[in-house]
Design a protein around this motif. Structure first.
Motif, PDB file in Angstrom:
ATOM      1  N   UNK A  65       0.823  -1.217   0.000  1.00 34.48           N
ATOM      2  CA  UNK A  65       0.000   0.000   0.000  1.00 34.48           C
ATOM      3  C   UNK A  65       0.856   1.265   0.000  1.00 34.48           C
ATOM      4  N   UNK A  66       2.127   1.115   0.359  1.00 30.19           N
ATOM      5  CA  UNK A  66       2.994   2.299   0.373  1.00 30.19           C
ATOM      6  C   UNK A  66       3.405   2.702  -1.035  1.00 30.19           C
ATOM      7  N   UNK A  67       3.363   1.748  -1.942  1.00 31.22           N
ATOM      8  CA  UNK A  67       3.912   1.983  -3.275  1.00 31.22           C
ATOM      9  C   UNK A  67       2.809   2.223  -4.306  1.00 31.22           C
ATOM     10  N   UNK A  83       2.229  -4.843  19.012  1.00 30.29           N
ATOM     11  CA  UNK A  83       2.530  -3.401  18.977  1.00 30.29           C
ATOM     12  C   UNK A  83       3.228  -3.128  17.644  1.00 30.29           C
ATOM     13  N   UNK A  84       2.820  -2.065  16.974  1.00 30.51           N
ATOM     14  CA  UNK A  84       3.404  -1.774  15.658  1.00 30.51           C
ATOM     15  C   UNK A  84       3.502  -0.275  15.454  1.00 30.51           C
ATOM     16  N   UNK A  85       4.422   0.141  14.575  1.00 23.72           N
ATOM     17  CA  UNK A  85       4.462   1.559  14.197  1.00 23.72           C
ATOM     18  C   UNK A  85       3.921   1.706  12.780  1.00 23.72           C
ATOM     19  N   UNK A  86       3.428   2.886  12.486  1.00 28.37           N
ATOM     20  CA  UNK A  86       2.725   3.139  11.225  1.00 28.37           C
ATOM     21  C   UNK A  86       3.644   3.860  10.239  1.00 28.37           C
ATOM     22  N   UNK A  87       3.615   3.427   8.987  1.00 27.07           N
ATOM     23  CA  UNK A  87       4.253   4.203   7.910  1.00 27.07           C
ATOM     24  C   UNK A  87       3.136   4.539   6.922  1.00 27.07           C
ATOM     25  N   UNK A  88       2.893   5.793   6.703  1.00 26.55           N
ATOM     26  CA  UNK A  88       1.811   6.161   5.788  1.00 26.55           C
ATOM     27  C   UNK A  88       2.330   6.295   4.351  1.00 26.55           C
ATOM     28  N   UNK A  89       1.417   6.070   3.405  1.00 28.65           N
ATOM     29  CA  UNK A  89       1.801   6.208   1.993  1.00 28.65           C
ATOM     30  C   UNK A  89       2.205   7.655   1.698  1.00 28.65           C
TER      31      UNK A  89
END
Ligand code: C2E
Ligand code: CA
Ligand code: CA
Length: 397
Positions: A65-67, A83-89
């Motif tokens: 989804x980032x690409x 537990x997770x961290x978010x990377x937005x598009x």
């Protein structure tokens, strides 16, 4: 439920055991980096749940989804508390645009081929988006052309006079780069961003500092009134990180026998503030070699005024957006007045940029600006024309 969905970059979010994190077919706009816990990636095939893989700490999930903008192709469920961290598009695409265009093309093509191989997208939706492809192509082409421009010496320097607002005499010049491409001159805004993002500005910058200093020395020798004028060169952020830049400055000053203060380095406010302590130390090193430092486009960045005195600055250049209108707009006038007061308090001399008419020059001189630069006096011109410009006595025009 322990979900605190806050899609700000690098915020941690938590999922309960058994909670579905992504669903096959949903629109995705972010990926997760698992910090703790285990997730299962699975698909539903004719009503049967087929597990594809389990992922744990340090793995990324939902990264396609980032690409691209296609729907998710698998579901993801937390097998334990996660537990997770978010990377937005959005954040990723900003970085992708700033990176080498080839990198974006590689990533997009890999994702597209993977999707095609797993045949989980509609026939009609396949393919890197046409306008994205066109943009990447154009950027790749520009980068290749700039590489050729560098090796074939297609860059040339033009020089814009900077004059005294007291008597109109020429005090110095700003070196402005041009690209002579198939007989046409290309303006910096069309290629400087690519020179910067590709790193090509580093070798180009090394060349132009030597070139501008040599030009100053020739202009002075040719004109011969004995007055030491200065040459201002623009330096981009990544050039400051170039370990060879200091040596380039030292050599340019020595080889052209420039006096202290004749080479001026222009940096924008934003660059100063990025890594203030390290930048201040680097600028001091340039000053130790005999250069001076100007803060460019002043008023357009977000510099903390309290910080300015920490840098070894010599000159402040008021951005032309404030000069434009200062002769008839009270607000602009007030801004220019405040900047001038600040510069005077800090002991900096002031260059007002983009002066286009005499009223502006008069107002700026009355506010205590020392120097002016703008089309009222002259546009940037090749070295060959500067001799004539200096000979036509412009003082007190
Ligand atoms: P800058 O450093 O603010 O340079 C001043 C720009 O304002 C120049 O545009 C100049 O031609 C233009 N200008 C000067 N007087 C007037 C005026 O009276 N009215 C108007 N409307 N414009 C005026 P130019 O040459 O197109 O350069 C644009 C920008 O490109 C520069 O802005 C600078 O940020 C960058 N640049 C140019 N040469 C170099 C270079 O050698 N190295 C680096 N790193 N950047 C450069
Ligand atoms: Ca400048
Ligand atoms: Ca400027």
């Amino acid at each position: 439920m322990g979900v605190a969905v806050d899609f700000d970059q690098y915020k941690c979010i938590n999922f309960d055991e058994g909670q579905q994190i992504f669903t096959d077919g949903d629109d995705g706009d972010h990926a997760l980096v698992i910090v703790d816990g285990i997730v299962e990636v699975w698909i539903n095939s004719n009503g049967e749940r087929i597990s594809l893989q389990t992922l744990g700490a340090g793995d990324i999930v939902g990264e396609m989804a980032l690409i691209d903008e296609m729907p998710r192709t698998a579901s993801v469920t937390a097998l334990t508390p996660v537990t997770a961290t978010v990377i937005t598009r959005e954040a990723m695409s900003e970085r992708m645009h700033a990176a080498d265009p080839a990198l974006e093309l590689i990533l997009r093509s890999l994702i597209e081929r993977f999707r095609r191989a797993t045949s989980r997208i509609d026939e009609g939706k396949r393919g890197v988006h046409e306008d994205v492809r066109r943009r990447i192509l154009q950027a790749s082409k520009l980068q290749a052309e700039l590489m050729v421009a560098l090796t074939e010496s297609q860059f040339e320097m033009h020089y814009q006079p900077i004059v005294s607002l007291v008597d109109g005499s020429v005090m110095g010049f700003e070196a402005l780069i041009r690209w002579r491409k198939e007989g046409r001159l290309v303006a910096p805004f069309e290629f400087i961003p690519m020179l910067e993002s590709s790193g090509l500005i580093v070798p180009v910058g090394r060349w132009l500092i030597g070139e501008a200093c040599a030009a100053l020395s020739r202009i002075q020798a040719g004109f011969g009134d004995g007055r030491a004028r200065f040459m201002s060169v623009n330096v981009s952020g990544i050039q400051l990180d170039d370990p060879e830049l200091l040596g380039v400055v030292r050599t340019a000053i020595a080889e052209n026998k420039l006096e202290k203060g004749q080479l001026k380095i222009e940096l924008t406010e934003t660059m100063l503030m990025k890594d203030a302590d390290a930048t201040a130390a680097r600028l001091q090193a340039f000053c130790d070699e005999g250069a001076t430092v100007a803060i460019d486009d002043f008023g357009t960045g977000y510099s903390s005024l309290a910080y300015l005195h920490r840098f070894p600055l010599h000159t402040l250049k008021i951005d032309r957006s404030f000069v434009d209108g200062c002769e008839n707009d009270a607000q602009m006038l007030q801004i220019v007045r405040s900047i001038s007061t600040l510069a005077q308090t800090l002991g900096l001399n002031i260059v007002a940029e983009g002066i286009e008419n005499k009223q502006q020059a008069t107002v700026l001189a009355a506010l205590g600006c020392d120097y002016g630069q703008g089309w009222l006096y002259a546009k940037a011109m090749p070295e060959a024309e500067l001799g004539d410009y200096l000979r036509d006595d412009h003082a007190n025009d």
